[in-house]
Motif scaffolding. Structure first.
Motif, PDB file in Angstrom:
ATOM      1  N   LYS A   8      29.529  84.280 -16.744  1.00 55.08           N
ATOM      2  CA  LYS A   8      29.654  84.585 -18.593  1.00 55.08           C
ATOM      3  C   LYS A   8      29.067  84.773 -18.856  1.00 55.08           C
ATOM      4  CE  LYS A   8      33.919  81.568 -17.305  1.00 55.08           C
ATOM      5  NZ  LYS A   8      35.156  81.741 -17.244  1.00 55.08           N
ATOM      6  N   SER A   9      29.193  85.128 -20.164  1.00 53.99           N
ATOM      7  CA  SER A   9      28.168  86.068 -21.610  1.00 53.99           C
ATOM      8  C   SER A   9      27.902  84.788 -22.457  1.00 53.99           C
ATOM      9  CB  SER A   9      29.165  86.707 -22.055  1.00 53.99           C
ATOM     10  OG  SER A   9      30.264  86.238 -22.899  1.00 53.99           O
ATOM     11  N   VAL A  10      26.470  85.289 -22.762  1.00 57.10           N
ATOM     12  CA  VAL A  10      25.839  83.964 -23.687  1.00 57.10           C
ATOM     13  C   VAL A  10      27.082  84.341 -24.747  1.00 57.10           C
ATOM     14  CG1 VAL A  10      24.096  84.947 -25.273  1.00 57.10           C
ATOM     15  CG2 VAL A  10      23.705  85.801 -22.739  1.00 57.10           C
ATOM     16  N   GLU A  11      27.859  84.558 -25.198  1.00 58.33           N
ATOM     17  CA  GLU A  11      28.435  84.220 -26.061  1.00 58.33           C
ATOM     18  C   GLU A  11      29.530  83.057 -26.002  1.00 58.33           C
ATOM     19  OE1 GLU A  11      30.795  86.444 -29.412  1.00 58.33           O
ATOM     20  OE2 GLU A  11      30.956  87.571 -27.934  1.00 58.33           O
ATOM     21  N   GLU A  12      30.113  83.371 -24.364  1.00 59.10           N
ATOM     22  CA  GLU A  12      31.044  82.488 -23.883  1.00 59.10           C
ATOM     23  C   GLU A  12      30.723  80.884 -23.662  1.00 59.10           C
ATOM     24  OE1 GLU A  12      33.794  84.478 -21.479  1.00 59.10           O
ATOM     25  OE2 GLU A  12      32.257  85.268 -20.714  1.00 59.10           O
ATOM     26  N   MET A  13      28.803  80.971 -23.792  1.00 61.95           N
ATOM     27  CA  MET A  13      28.772  79.806 -23.599  1.00 61.95           C
ATOM     28  C   MET A  13      28.377  78.988 -25.040  1.00 61.95           C
ATOM     29  SD  MET A  13      25.728  78.428 -20.942  1.00 61.95           S
ATOM     30  CE  MET A  13      25.016  76.290 -21.186  1.00 61.95           C
ATOM     31  N   GLU A  14      27.503  80.306 -25.313  1.00 61.00           N
ATOM     32  CA  GLU A  14      27.337  79.421 -27.056  1.00 61.00           C
ATOM     33  C   GLU A  14      28.513  79.244 -27.585  1.00 61.00           C
ATOM     34  OE1 GLU A  14      23.815  82.480 -28.386  1.00 61.00           O
ATOM     35  OE2 GLU A  14      25.476  82.608 -28.320  1.00 61.00           O
ATOM     36  N   ALA A  16      31.553  78.159 -26.568  1.00 65.95           N
ATOM     37  CA  ALA A  16      31.924  76.252 -25.729  1.00 65.95           C
ATOM     38  C   ALA A  16      30.932  75.274 -25.592  1.00 65.95           C
ATOM     39  CB  ALA A  16      32.139  76.755 -24.104  1.00 65.95           C
ATOM     40  N   GLU A  17      30.223  75.595 -25.624  1.00 63.52           N
ATOM     41  CA  GLU A  17      28.880  74.159 -26.056  1.00 63.52           C
ATOM     42  C   GLU A  17      28.113  74.194 -27.379  1.00 63.52           C
ATOM     43  OE1 GLU A  17      28.238  72.038 -23.028  1.00 63.52           O
ATOM     44  OE2 GLU A  17      30.306  73.402 -22.101  1.00 63.52           O
ATOM     45  N   GLN A  18      28.518  74.732 -28.518  1.00 64.46           N
ATOM     46  CA  GLN A  18      28.433  74.759 -29.299  1.00 64.46           C
ATOM     47  C   GLN A  18      26.575  74.959 -29.479  1.00 64.46           C
ATOM     48  OE1 GLN A  18      30.386  74.591 -32.940  1.00 64.46           O
ATOM     49  NE2 GLN A  18      30.893  75.853 -31.282  1.00 64.46           N
ATOM     50  N   VAL A  19      26.163  76.193 -28.799  1.00 64.70           N
ATOM     51  CA  VAL A  19      24.248  75.818 -28.609  1.00 64.70           C
ATOM     52  C   VAL A  19      23.911  77.334 -28.411  1.00 64.70           C
ATOM     53  CG1 VAL A  19      24.282  74.219 -26.634  1.00 64.70           C
ATOM     54  CG2 VAL A  19      24.823  76.404 -26.164  1.00 64.70           C
ATOM     55  N   THR A  20      22.696  77.215 -29.417  1.00 67.79           N
ATOM     56  CA  THR A  20      22.288  78.741 -29.661  1.00 67.79           C
ATOM     57  C   THR A  20      21.090  78.986 -27.965  1.00 67.79           C
ATOM     58  OG1 THR A  20      22.894  78.501 -31.654  1.00 67.79           O
ATOM     59  CG2 THR A  20      20.752  80.368 -30.966  1.00 67.79           C
ATOM     60  N   ILE A  21      21.237  80.090 -27.134  1.00 69.80           N
ATOM     61  CA  ILE A  21      20.506  80.082 -26.243  1.00 69.80           C
ATOM     62  C   ILE A  21      19.669  81.658 -27.099  1.00 69.80           C
ATOM     63  CG2 ILE A  21      20.420  81.768 -24.523  1.00 69.80           C
ATOM     64  CD1 ILE A  21      23.356  80.428 -24.083  1.00 69.80           C
ATOM     65  N   PHE A  22      17.813  80.996 -26.568  1.00 72.78           N
ATOM     66  CA  PHE A  22      16.935  81.930 -27.236  1.00 72.78           C
ATOM     67  C   PHE A  22      16.511  82.112 -25.649  1.00 72.78           C
ATOM     68  CE2 PHE A  22      17.040  78.061 -30.071  1.00 72.78           C
ATOM     69  CZ  PHE A  22      16.735  78.817 -31.778  1.00 72.78           C
ATOM     70  N   LEU A  23      16.442  81.846 -24.552  1.00 73.51           N
ATOM     71  CA  LEU A  23      16.046  82.882 -23.058  1.00 73.51           C
ATOM     72  C   LEU A  23      16.458  82.000 -22.452  1.00 73.51           C
ATOM     73  CD1 LEU A  23      12.718  84.004 -22.929  1.00 73.51           C
ATOM     74  CD2 LEU A  23      12.202  81.805 -22.890  1.00 73.51           C
ATOM     75  N   ILE A  24      16.466  83.707 -21.629  1.00 75.25           N
ATOM     76  CA  ILE A  24      16.916  83.154 -19.586  1.00 75.25           C
ATOM     77  C   ILE A  24      15.598  83.668 -19.162  1.00 75.25           C
ATOM     78  CG2 ILE A  24      18.100  84.381 -17.851  1.00 75.25           C
ATOM     79  CD1 ILE A  24      20.181  84.947 -20.595  1.00 75.25           C
ATOM     80  N   PRO A  33      18.231  86.536 -24.495  1.00 81.92           N
ATOM     81  CA  PRO A  33      19.923  87.179 -24.625  1.00 81.92           C
ATOM     82  C   PRO A  33      20.215  88.176 -25.251  1.00 81.92           C
ATOM     83  CG  PRO A  33      18.890  85.117 -25.403  1.00 81.92           C
ATOM     84  CD  PRO A  33      17.957  86.002 -24.323  1.00 81.92           C
ATOM     85  N   GLN A  34      21.555  88.847 -25.622  1.00 79.00           N
ATOM     86  CA  GLN A  34      22.169  89.042 -26.096  1.00 79.00           C
ATOM     87  C   GLN A  34      23.628  88.413 -26.239  1.00 79.00           C
ATOM     88  OE1 GLN A  34      20.505  91.690 -28.739  1.00 79.00           O
ATOM     89  NE2 GLN A  34      19.448  91.427 -27.255  1.00 79.00           N
ATOM     90  N   LYS A  35      24.405  88.610 -27.232  1.00 75.32           N
ATOM     91  CA  LYS A  35      25.778  87.837 -27.010  1.00 75.32           C
ATOM     92  C   LYS A  35      26.403  88.541 -25.633  1.00 75.32           C
ATOM     93  CE  LYS A  35      25.681  85.338 -30.783  1.00 75.32           C
ATOM     94  NZ  LYS A  35      25.463  84.074 -30.441  1.00 75.32           N
ATOM     95  N   ASP A  36      26.469  89.468 -25.287  1.00 74.02           N
ATOM     96  CA  ASP A  36      27.334  90.224 -23.306  1.00 74.02           C
ATOM     97  C   ASP A  36      26.455  89.663 -22.403  1.00 74.02           C
ATOM     98  OD1 ASP A  36      25.240  92.601 -24.122  1.00 74.02           O
ATOM     99  OD2 ASP A  36      26.726  93.974 -23.914  1.00 74.02           O
ATOM    100  N   THR A  37      25.220  89.455 -22.624  1.00 71.63           N
ATOM    101  CA  THR A  37      24.087  89.231 -20.954  1.00 71.63           C
ATOM    102  C   THR A  37      25.343  88.625 -20.729  1.00 71.63           C
ATOM    103  OG1 THR A  37      22.405  89.003 -22.373  1.00 71.63           O
ATOM    104  CG2 THR A  37      22.072  88.199 -20.378  1.00 71.63           C
TER     105      THR A  37
END
Length: 52
Positions: A8-14, A16-24, A33-37
């Motif tokens: 799934k993309s970063v945007e989909e997880m953010e 769905a889970e109401q989180v912000t991803i800062f680093l992978i 991360p970019q929204k389409d990562t």
């Protein structure tokens, strides 16, 4: 990372889970991360939860 978000993309997880991803962390890489990562199964992610 939860296997249900692998592929799934970063945007989909953010959203769905109401989180912000800062680093992978992937193997020996640190990815900003970019929204389409696309997330992979063994990724470690650094997140911030939104306020409840």
């Amino acid at each position: 990372m939860d296997k249900r978000f692998a592929g799934k993309s970063v945007e989909e997880m953010e959203e769905a889970e109401q989180v912000t991803i800062f680093l992978i962390l992937r193997e020996d890489l640190s990815i900003l991360p970019q929204k389409d990562t696309i997330l992979k199964l063994n990724d470690l992610i650094v997140i911030r939860e939104e306020n409840p």
